[in-house]
Design a protein around this motif. Sequence first.
Motif, PDB file in Angstrom:
ATOM      1  N   SER A 102       0.788  -1.238   0.000  1.00 54.56           N
ATOM      2  CA  SER A 102       0.000   0.000   0.000  1.00 54.56           C
ATOM      3  C   SER A 102       0.816   1.282   0.000  1.00 54.56           C
ATOM      4  O   SER A 102       0.249   2.360   0.197  1.00 54.56           O
ATOM      5  CB  SER A 102      -0.954  -0.009   1.202  1.00 54.56           C
ATOM      6  N   SER A 139     -13.646  -0.091  -7.501  1.00 51.23           N
ATOM      7  CA  SER A 139     -14.425   0.788  -6.636  1.00 51.23           C
ATOM      8  C   SER A 139     -15.431   1.499  -7.525  1.00 51.23           C
ATOM      9  O   SER A 139     -15.041   2.213  -8.450  1.00 51.23           O
ATOM     10  CB  SER A 139     -13.506   1.814  -5.948  1.00 51.23           C
ATOM     11  N   SER A 140     -16.715   1.290  -7.250  1.00 50.10           N
ATOM     12  CA  SER A 140     -17.705   1.907  -8.138  1.00 50.10           C
ATOM     13  C   SER A 140     -17.786   3.405  -7.916  1.00 50.10           C
ATOM     14  O   SER A 140     -18.201   4.140  -8.806  1.00 50.10           O
ATOM     15  CB  SER A 140     -19.069   1.241  -7.956  1.00 50.10           C
ATOM     16  N   SER A 141     -17.373   3.864  -6.727  1.00 50.67           N
ATOM     17  CA  SER A 141     -17.495   5.298  -6.459  1.00 50.67           C
ATOM     18  C   SER A 141     -16.222   6.071  -6.812  1.00 50.67           C
ATOM     19  O   SER A 141     -16.264   7.276  -6.984  1.00 50.67           O
ATOM     20  CB  SER A 141     -17.838   5.522  -4.979  1.00 50.67           C
ATOM     21  N   ARG A 168      -7.150  -7.950   5.498  1.00 47.54           N
ATOM     22  CA  ARG A 168      -7.184  -6.472   5.494  1.00 47.54           C
ATOM     23  C   ARG A 168      -7.572  -5.961   4.118  1.00 47.54           C
ATOM     24  O   ARG A 168      -7.196  -6.543   3.105  1.00 47.54           O
ATOM     25  CB  ARG A 168      -5.802  -5.965   5.878  1.00 47.54           C
TER      26      ARG A 168
HETATM   27  C1  LIG Z   1      -1.838   1.269   7.181  1.00 44.70           C
HETATM   28  C2  LIG Z   1      -2.114   2.152   6.056  1.00 44.70           C
HETATM   29  C3  LIG Z   1      -2.700   3.346   6.063  1.00 44.70           C
HETATM   30  C4  LIG Z   1      -3.380   3.914   7.173  1.00 44.70           C
HETATM   31  O1  LIG Z   1      -3.286   3.474   8.263  1.00 44.70           O
HETATM   32  S1  LIG Z   1      -4.346   5.244   6.735  1.00 44.70           S
HETATM   33  C5  LIG Z   1      -5.240   5.558   8.250  1.00 44.70           C
HETATM   34  C6  LIG Z   1      -6.412   4.673   8.467  1.00 44.70           C
HETATM   35  N1  LIG Z   1      -7.423   4.809   7.476  1.00 44.70           N
HETATM   36  C7  LIG Z   1      -8.102   5.964   7.257  1.00 44.70           C
HETATM   37  O2  LIG Z   1      -7.853   6.975   7.869  1.00 44.70           O
HETATM   38  C8  LIG Z   1      -9.226   5.923   6.249  1.00 44.70           C
HETATM   39  C9  LIG Z   1     -10.434   6.544   6.867  1.00 44.70           C
HETATM   40  N2  LIG Z   1     -11.565   6.414   5.988  1.00 44.70           N
HETATM   41  C10 LIG Z   1     -11.994   7.415   5.191  1.00 44.70           C
HETATM   42  O3  LIG Z   1     -11.495   8.525   5.237  1.00 44.70           O
HETATM   43  C11 LIG Z   1     -13.132   7.088   4.279  1.00 44.70           C
HETATM   44  O4  LIG Z   1     -13.713   5.876   4.642  1.00 44.70           O
HETATM   45  C12 LIG Z   1     -12.655   6.971   2.787  1.00 44.70           C
HETATM   46  C13 LIG Z   1     -11.513   5.975   2.625  1.00 44.70           C
HETATM   47  C14 LIG Z   1     -12.213   8.353   2.281  1.00 44.70           C
HETATM   48  C15 LIG Z   1     -13.816   6.475   1.939  1.00 44.70           C
HETATM   49  O5  LIG Z   1     -14.896   7.310   2.138  1.00 44.70           O
HETATM   50  P1  LIG Z   1     -16.240   7.097   1.355  1.00 44.70           P
HETATM   51  O6  LIG Z   1     -17.304   7.958   1.941  1.00 44.70           O
HETATM   52  O7  LIG Z   1     -15.977   7.149  -0.095  1.00 44.70           O
HETATM   53  O8  LIG Z   1     -16.526   5.638   1.888  1.00 44.70           O
HETATM   54  P2  LIG Z   1     -17.284   4.407   1.354  1.00 44.70           P
HETATM   55  O9  LIG Z   1     -17.825   3.802   2.589  1.00 44.70           O
HETATM   56  O10 LIG Z   1     -18.219   4.747   0.240  1.00 44.70           O
HETATM   57  O11 LIG Z   1     -16.141   3.439   0.794  1.00 44.70           O
HETATM   58  C16 LIG Z   1     -15.572   3.609  -0.477  1.00 44.70           C
HETATM   59  C17 LIG Z   1     -15.515   2.223  -1.125  1.00 44.70           C
HETATM   60  O12 LIG Z   1     -14.734   1.334  -0.296  1.00 44.70           O
HETATM   61  C18 LIG Z   1     -15.523   0.181   0.054  1.00 44.70           C
HETATM   62  N3  LIG Z   1     -15.181  -0.216   1.430  1.00 44.70           N
HETATM   63  C19 LIG Z   1     -15.175   0.579   2.497  1.00 44.70           C
HETATM   64  N4  LIG Z   1     -14.794  -0.109   3.584  1.00 44.70           N
HETATM   65  C20 LIG Z   1     -14.561  -1.383   3.167  1.00 44.70           C
HETATM   66  C21 LIG Z   1     -14.154  -2.580   3.813  1.00 44.70           C
HETATM   67  N5  LIG Z   1     -13.892  -2.610   5.131  1.00 44.70           N
HETATM   68  N6  LIG Z   1     -14.024  -3.687   3.078  1.00 44.70           N
HETATM   69  C22 LIG Z   1     -14.278  -3.707   1.754  1.00 44.70           C
HETATM   70  N7  LIG Z   1     -14.656  -2.572   1.068  1.00 44.70           N
HETATM   71  C23 LIG Z   1     -14.815  -1.454   1.776  1.00 44.70           C
HETATM   72  C24 LIG Z   1     -16.953   0.649  -0.062  1.00 44.70           C
HETATM   73  O13 LIG Z   1     -17.803  -0.437  -0.286  1.00 44.70           O
HETATM   74  C25 LIG Z   1     -16.896   1.586  -1.252  1.00 44.70           C
HETATM   75  O14 LIG Z   1     -16.880   0.803  -2.422  1.00 44.70           O
HETATM   76  P3  LIG Z   1     -17.438   1.403  -3.770  1.00 44.70           P
HETATM   77  O15 LIG Z   1     -17.416   0.256  -4.731  1.00 44.70           O
HETATM   78  O16 LIG Z   1     -18.812   1.910  -3.487  1.00 44.70           O
HETATM   79  O17 LIG Z   1     -16.518   2.502  -4.211  1.00 44.70           O
HETATM   80  C26 LIG Z   1      -1.680   1.561   4.670  1.00 44.70           C
HETATM   81  O18 LIG Z   1      -1.290   2.346   3.822  1.00 44.70           O
HETATM   82  O19 LIG Z   1      -1.812   0.356   4.475  1.00 44.70           O
END
Ligand SMILES: C/C(=C\C(=O)SCCNC(=O)CCNC(=O)[C@H](O)C(C)(C)COP(=O)(O)OP(=O)(O)OC[C@H]1O[C@@H](n2cnc3c(N)ncnc32)[C@H](O)[C@@H]1OP(=O)(O)O)C(=O)O
Length: 359
Positions: A102, A139-141, A168
Motif C-alpha cells: 500500500s 471501486s464503483s465510487s 485487510r
Molecule cells: C496502514 C495504512 C494506512 C493507514 O493506516 S491510513 C489511516 C487509516 N485509514 C483511514 O484513515 C481511512 C479513513 N476512511 C476514510 O477517510 C473514508 O472511509 C474513505 C476511505 C475516504 C472512503 O470514504 P467514502 O465515503 O468514499 O466511503 P465508502 O464507505 O463509500 O467506501 C468507499 C468504497 O470502499 C468500500 N469499502 C469501504 N470499507 C470497506 C471494507 N472494510 N471492506 C471492503 N470494502 C470497503 C466501499 O464499499 C466503497 O466501495 P465502492 O465500490 O462503493 O466505491 C496503509 O497504507 O496500508
Amino acid sequence: MTDEMTEIDWTDAETFSRALERADTREKGNFFEAFGEGDLIEHDPGLTLTQWGNEAWMSQTLNHDPAYWRTDAARDRGFDEPPIHPDYLTAATLGITVEDLSEKGGYFLGRTDVRFPGTPVYTGTELRVESEVVSTATSSSRPEYGIVTWRTRGRDAETDEVLCSYERTNMIPRREPVATDGGGSAATAEEPDEPALPSEFVTPDGGAFEDFREALERADDRDAAVAYRHERGRTQDDTTVAGLPLATLNTAKQHHNADVMADSPSGDIVTYGDVTRSTALGHARSDEDTYREVGFDDETFHTFVTPGDTVYAFTRVLEAEDADRDEAGTVRFEHIAFNQNDEPVYSGTRTAEIRKRSS
Ligand SMILES: C/C(=C\C(=O)SCCNC(=O)CCNC(=O)[C@H](O)C(C)(C)COP(=O)(O)OP(=O)(O)OC[C@H]1O[C@@H](n2cnc3c(N)ncnc32)[C@H](O)[C@@H]1OP(=O)(O)O)C(=O)O
C-alpha cells in the motif's frame, strides 16, 4: 563526463528546478493492477520485536496493563515474562507489508479475523511476514482506485509458527482510472429514519468478568444497552502520527510526508489506523481487568485522524460467557474510537478474556 557538464552548477535553484522537471522518479509501491487473486507476496523487511518497540508502542497508546511491564504481574497472568503486546504485534505485522501492498497510497479501509495463534510472543522474536491476495475489485465510487483484500500472516522467522494473522482491505490507486457507474443511484435516495437508541445505557460496576455479565443481565429484557465512554483521550502528535508507524517499518507516505499529504483529501499527514485503534483499545482496557486478547473482527476506519486530533473511546458490551479457564470469562465488545468532534474514526468488535473477581 564532458567539460560542459562539469561547468553546470546542478545546485543552482533555477537549474535544479529544470533538472527535476526532466528527471524520472524511481517509484515505490505497487498500483492496483499489480495484484492478482491468489498471488503470494513474501515481504522482504523483517522486524525483531524488541522491548524498546513494544514499550514505545504501549506507552504512547496508553496501553499500561502491568502484565506487559512487570515480571511479577506477567507471571500472575501465566506469562513467563512481560510479552509482546498483541496491538504492537498486529501493527508490526502490518507495517512490514506496506512497502509491497500500500505504499503507493490509498486508504486502509478495514480488517477482520485478527487472531494470534502463536501467542504469547516474547522480546527478541524475529517476524517474517507474507500476504496472499484474497480479492481485487473495482471501486464503483472512485474510478482512480481499486479495492484489494489480502490475508496476511506474521510468522516467527525461526520456527515458522504463525503469530498473527488477519484479512485487510485497502483502496489502492490504479495506474489507469477506469469508467465506473459512479457508485450512486439515479433515484433520489430517501433519508432513512434515524433508529431510536435504547432508552437506558448501563455501565458495569467494575472491570471484572462478573461486572460485565451482571451489566448485561441488568440490560436484558429492557430497552437498554451496556454502553459507556472512557474518560481518557490522546491528542495526536509527531510521535503517534509519524514515529510509531515508522518504528514498524510502515512506509505509507500518509504518516510522514506532510509535503505530499498537503494535496490529499486530509490535507495533512494522518495517524496510522493501528495507532488509532490501539489508543482507543488502551482507553477501554484501562477500565477492565483484561486477561488475554482473543481476536478482533469487522474493523473499519471511518475517517482520517490528523495531528492535533484527540482520540477517545466508547464501548458497547455485546456478550459475556464462561471460558475454558477458571481465572477468566470471555467478553465480546464493540469499541468505537471517536475524535474531539464526536465523529467515529474507527469501530470494530473485540473478543477478550476478562479476569474473574474471584480468581
Ligand atoms: C496502514 C495504512 C494506512 C493507514 O493506516 S491510513 C489511516 C487509516 N485509514 C483511514 O484513515 C481511512 C479513513 N476512511 C476514510 O477517510 C473514508 O472511509 C474513505 C476511505 C475516504 C472512503 O470514504 P467514502 O465515503 O468514499 O466511503 P465508502 O464507505 O463509500 O467506501 C468507499 C468504497 O470502499 C468500500 N469499502 C469501504 N470499507 C470497506 C471494507 N472494510 N471492506 C471492503 N470494502 C470497503 C466501499 O464499499 C466503497 O466501495 P465502492 O465500490 O462503493 O466505491 C496503509 O497504507 O496500508
